[in-house]
Scaffold this active site. Structure first.
Site, mmCIF file in Angstrom:
data_model
loop_
_atom_site.group_PDB
_atom_site.id
_atom_site.type_symbol
_atom_site.label_atom_id
_atom_site.label_comp_id
_atom_site.label_asym_id
_atom_site.label_seq_id
_atom_site.Cartn_x
_atom_site.Cartn_y
_atom_site.Cartn_z
ATOM 1 N N TYR A 149 49.315 43.557 -29.225
ATOM 2 C CA TYR A 149 48.844 44.773 -29.896
ATOM 3 C C TYR A 149 47.795 44.424 -30.955
ATOM 4 O O TYR A 149 46.744 45.064 -31.035
ATOM 5 C CB TYR A 149 50.033 45.499 -30.528
ATOM 6 N N LYS A 153 43.801 45.752 -30.992
ATOM 7 C CA LYS A 153 43.258 46.546 -32.099
ATOM 8 C C LYS A 153 42.143 45.792 -32.825
ATOM 9 O O LYS A 153 41.203 46.402 -33.345
ATOM 10 C CB LYS A 153 44.378 46.940 -33.063
#
Length: 244
Positions: A149, A153
Site C-alpha cells: 500500500y 501511494k
C-alpha cells in the site's frame, strides 16, 4: 467560503461507498453533474436514488480497455477525483504475486489510465480542469505491514507531481490529498479498537482520526477556483501526523 461547480461535469471513481460516495453527494449539492463509476452496480443503484440526474457506470477499473470504453461514454469531464483504491495488510514475506499485481493495477495503473483519458480530452477541447488523487499518509510515513500500500501511494504522489508539471501550461491542475486513518464504516470498525487505534492516535497532535467530511472538504477546495494557484501538491489531512 462558497464553492459552486454549476456547469461542471465531475467524475468520481469508487463512488459507491465511503469517501467516494460522500464526494459524489457533495459535488451534486455544489451543482456539478456527477459521473460515478464503481465496481459494484448495486452500490451505484443506491447512489442513483440520491443523485437522480447523475451518470453511472459499473466497471473494473483495472481492466484498461473496459475502462476506456466506459470513460468515452462519460466525456466531457471537467473535474476528476481518483478515489478508488484497495489495500492489503500483510508482512512482506506473505505477499503474493497476485496481491502485488492487483493492488498496482487498481491503485496505480488504473489511476494513470483514467487520468490520461480525461486529460487528453481536456487538451483536445482546450479546456481547463482540476484533478485530485486520493493518496495517503502512507506515501510519506511507513506503516507496519503496509509495504504494498505504501508503495502504491508513493507512486500516486510522484505521478501527481509529474503530471502537474506537464499540463500546468494547459491550465490543468492536479493535486492529491494524503489522509490519515479515515472513519469510514470499515475504518471505524478496525481503528476504534484501542489496541489497534491507540498507538496510531498517539502520533496525531489533534488527537483524533479524520472523518469523511475532512477529506471531502479538502478535495472540494482543491477542485475549486479557490485553489487556482495550487498544483502538484500533496496535501496532508492527518491532524499533524506527518509533522511529528
Amino acid at each position: 467560503m462558497e464553492i459552486n461547480f454549476k456547469g461542471k461535469r465531475a467524475l468520481v471513481t469508487g463512488a459507491g461507498s465511503g469517501i467516494g460516495r460522500a464526494l459524489a453527494l457533495k459535488l451534486a449539492q455544489c451543482g456539478a453533474t456527477v459521473l460515478a463509476i464503481d465496481l459494484s452496480s448495486t452500490a451505484l443503484e443506491t447512489l442513483k436514488q440520491e443523485i437522480p440526474n447523475g451518470e453511472f457506470a459499473a466497471v473494473d477499473i483495472s481492466n484498461w480497455e473496459a475502462t476506456n470504453t466506459t470513460l468515452r461514454k462519460l466525456l466531457p469531464i471537467d473535474l476528476l477525483v481518483n478515489n478508488a483504491g484497495i489495500a492489503f495488510t500483510d508482512p512482506l514475506e506473505s505477499i503474493t504475486q497476485e496481491q502485488c499485481d492487483r493492488i498496482f493495477a487498481v491503485n496505480v495503473k488504473a489511476l494513470i489510465n483514467i487520468t490520461k483519458t480525461v486529460i487528453s480530452d481536456m487538451v483536445a477541447r482546450k479546456s481547463p480542469g482540476a484533478i485530485v488523487n486520493i493518496s495517503s499518509q502512507a506515501s510519506k510515513a511507513a506503516l507496519l505491514n503496509h509495504s504494498l500500500y505504501c508503495a502504491t501511494k508513493g507512486a500516486v504522489d510522484a505521478f501527481t507531481r509529474a503530471v502537474a508539471l506537464e499540463f500546468g501550461p494547459c491550465n490543468i491542475r492536479i493535486n492529491c490529498v494524503n489522509p490519515t486513518v479515515v472513519m469510514t464504516d470499515l475504518g471505524r470498525k478496525i481503528w476504534s479498537d484501542p489496541k489497534m487505534g491507540g498507538p496510531m492516535l498517539a502520533k496525531i497532535p489533534l488527537n483524533r482520526f479524520a472523518e469523511i467530511e475532512d477529506v471531502v472538504d479538502g478535495v472540494l477546495f482543491l477542485l475549486s477556483d479557490k485553489a487556482q494557484m495550487i498544483t502538484g501538491s500533496c496535501v496532508p489531512i492527518d491532524g499533524g501526523f506527518l509533522a511529528c
